[in-house]
Design an enzyme around this catalytic site. Structure first.
Site, PDB file in Angstrom:
ATOM      1  CG  PHE A 196      -1.325  -4.266  -5.312  1.00  0.00           C
ATOM      2  CD1 PHE A 196      -2.162  -5.296  -4.943  1.00  0.00           C
ATOM      3  CD2 PHE A 196      -1.886  -3.045  -5.632  1.00  0.00           C
ATOM      4  CE1 PHE A 196      -3.530  -5.120  -4.867  1.00  0.00           C
ATOM      5  CE2 PHE A 196      -3.267  -2.850  -5.563  1.00  0.00           C
ATOM      6  CZ  PHE A 196      -4.088  -3.888  -5.184  1.00  0.00           C
ATOM      7  CE  LYS A 216      -5.006  -5.460   5.592  1.00  0.00           C
ATOM      8  NZ  LYS A 216      -4.220  -6.548   6.223  1.00  0.00           N
ATOM      9  CG  HIS A 236      -5.460  -2.834   3.074  1.00  0.00           C
ATOM     10  ND1 HIS A 236      -4.285  -2.813   3.790  1.00  0.00           N
ATOM     11  CD2 HIS A 236      -5.202  -3.553   1.949  1.00  0.00           C
ATOM     12  CE1 HIS A 236      -3.361  -3.496   3.131  1.00  0.00           C
ATOM     13  NE2 HIS A 236      -3.894  -3.942   2.004  1.00  0.00           N
ATOM     14  CD  GLU A 272      -4.244 -14.234   4.819  1.00  0.00           C
ATOM     15  OE1 GLU A 272      -3.478 -14.051   5.787  1.00  0.00           O
ATOM     16  OE2 GLU A 272      -5.009 -13.344   4.380  1.00  0.00           O
ATOM     17  CG  HIS A 281      -3.038  -9.280   3.479  1.00  0.00           C
ATOM     18  ND1 HIS A 281      -2.397  -8.133   3.895  1.00  0.00           N
ATOM     19  CD2 HIS A 281      -3.435  -9.048   2.196  1.00  0.00           C
ATOM     20  CE1 HIS A 281      -2.402  -7.242   2.906  1.00  0.00           C
ATOM     21  NE2 HIS A 281      -3.022  -7.771   1.878  1.00  0.00           N
ATOM     22  CB  CYS A 284      -0.296  -4.001   1.468  1.00  0.00           C
ATOM     23  SG  CYS A 284      -1.285  -3.001   0.331  1.00  0.00           S
TER      24      CYS A 284
END
Length: 417
Positions: free
Chosen positions: A403, A337, A342, A316, A305, A165
């Site tokens: 990831f 998002k 996403h 985060e 994110h 991502c």
């Protein structure tokens, strides 16, 4: 060696909440959710039955039918978004040296739908390996920038970054570095993804990564909310034209903003989970600030994110508090998002665009769908909840993580008068 300045001169978007830049921005400011029941396949037996699909999109309005059939959707999306960005930037054969124009693109997965279709077709046969001759050229992740390059005759660096991502954020950082080192004048960057497929949805469901709020898809992506239960998968593309500042001035280009710096780091912790204290995120934001030669107090806005996962959101925001200290409460933090879902490898592209347009228009898009306070989140943080907020933004950051512990952060600043 004196580094060149790098600016953004063109934008293009194809998203679940708008099929061009203007539609995308209007939806962001008005808090429009792109989540809805999936239309691409029968979801009866699936755990999650909704996603953020691109809507009202007919590829033949943009790409010749024969050519479109030779492209996976992720490449189609890339070509459409990049066409808008190139037109927006006013790039033509007469005002650039094609040997100094590159395409550096991001995709986390690539042609997943093509791979799925070909394997399922083979599985239904008698074992004879019959595959479409375009199977591999449609599937491979590097093919999107190849299409952009071939259509426009750009002969500079051409490749795809793959870091889950974080892919398109990494692509932008690479493009930024090529230009500031004087190796290119212009680079088309960003990312695309088209993973709303049986395999994509099923794979993420098996990891318990997706929201299963089937009774209310439009509210399922709820970053920072105590009742969040996973991310909502999205698709689309975001394209940016990055250009050397003097080159842009010489051809009279409009300039959206300057890229101040980029940071990268690795969690070195887990395949899919972030470090609980956000150590990799702390590192990437510090690296970005160092690269931009800026202090924490210089930051006005962070597009996080913020995927709407129980672990990721908390980690985060802990990292933001650790890096920015008392100044953290003065920063407008958001997660777009909550509206787009996403977009995996395309997330960095469309979220960079959201950050740039926030600087241009002086408006922070909201984090929608927030109803229940999470006691694990610092209450002093301004998460720009449910309603857009006006603000003069001089510097904005965009965070993107993937990831495997891949972290990327890009900093944008208002161009000097």
């Amino acid at each position: 060696m004196e580094l060149k300045r790098v600016v953004v001169t063109g934008l293009g978007a194809l998203t679940p909440i708008g099929n061009n830049i203007q539609e995308y921005w209007n939806s962001l400011v008005n808090g429009v959710s792109g989540a809805a029941p999936i239309t691409y396949y029968d979801t009866e037996k699936h755990k999650t039955k909704f996603a953020c699909e691109v809507k009202n999109f007919n590829v033949e309005d943009f790409i010749d039918r024969k050519e479109a059939r030779r492209m996976d959707k992720f490449a189609q999306y890339a070509l459409v978004a990049s066409d808008e960005a190139i037109l927006d930037a006013g790039i033509t054969a007469d005002n650039v040296d094609k040997h100094r124009v590159g395409v550096i693109w991001g995709a986390g997965i690539g042609g997943l739908e093509t791979f799925q279709e070909e394997v399922l077709y083979y599985a239904k046969g008698d074992g004879t390996p019959k595959f479409n001759p375009f199977f591999i050229p449609k599937m491979i992740a590097d093919i999107a920038p190849a299409h952009i390059s071939m259509k426009n005759g750009f002969m500079g660096p051409n490749y795809t970054t793959v870091s889950a991502c974080a892919s398109s954020a990494n692509a932008m950082i690479d493009a930024f570095n090529y230009i500031r080192l004087g190796l290119c004048d212009v680079i088309i960057s960003g990312g695309s993804e088209a993973a709303v497929t049986i395999a994509g949805m099923g794979g993420f469901n098996s990891m318990h990564a997706l929201s299963t709020r089937n009774e209310s898809p439009e509210t399922a992506s709820r970053p920072f909310d105590a009742t969040r239960d996973g991310f909502v998968l999205g698709e689309g593309a975001g394209a940016l034209v990055l250009e050397e500042y003097e080159h842009a001035k010489a051809r009279g280009a409009k300039i959206y903003c300057e890229i101040g710096g980029g940071g990268m780091s690795s969690d070195a912790y887990h395949l899919t989970a972030p470090h609980p204290e956000g150590l990799g995120v702390i590192a990437v934001m510090k690296n970005c600030l160092r690269d931009a030669r800026m202090n924490p107090e210089d930051i006005d806005h962070i597009n996080t994110h913020g995927t709407s996962t129980p672990l990721g959101d908390v980690a985060e925001l802990k990292a933001i508090s650790a890096v920015f200290g008392d100044h953290a409460k003065n920063i407008n933090i958001n997660s777009t998002k909550s509206m787009t879902g996403h977009l995996l490898g395309a997330a960095g592209g469309i979220e960079a665009i959201a950050s740039i347009l926030a600087i241009k228009h002086g408006i922070i898009p909201p984090t929608i769908n927030h109803t229940v306070v999470d006691e694990n989140i610092n209450p002093d943080l301004n998460l720009t909840l449910n309603k857009a907020q006006k603000r003069d933004i001089k510097v904005a950051m965009s965070n993107t993580f993937g990831f495997g512990g891949h972290n990327a952060c890009v900093l944008f600043k208002k161009i000097d008068a």
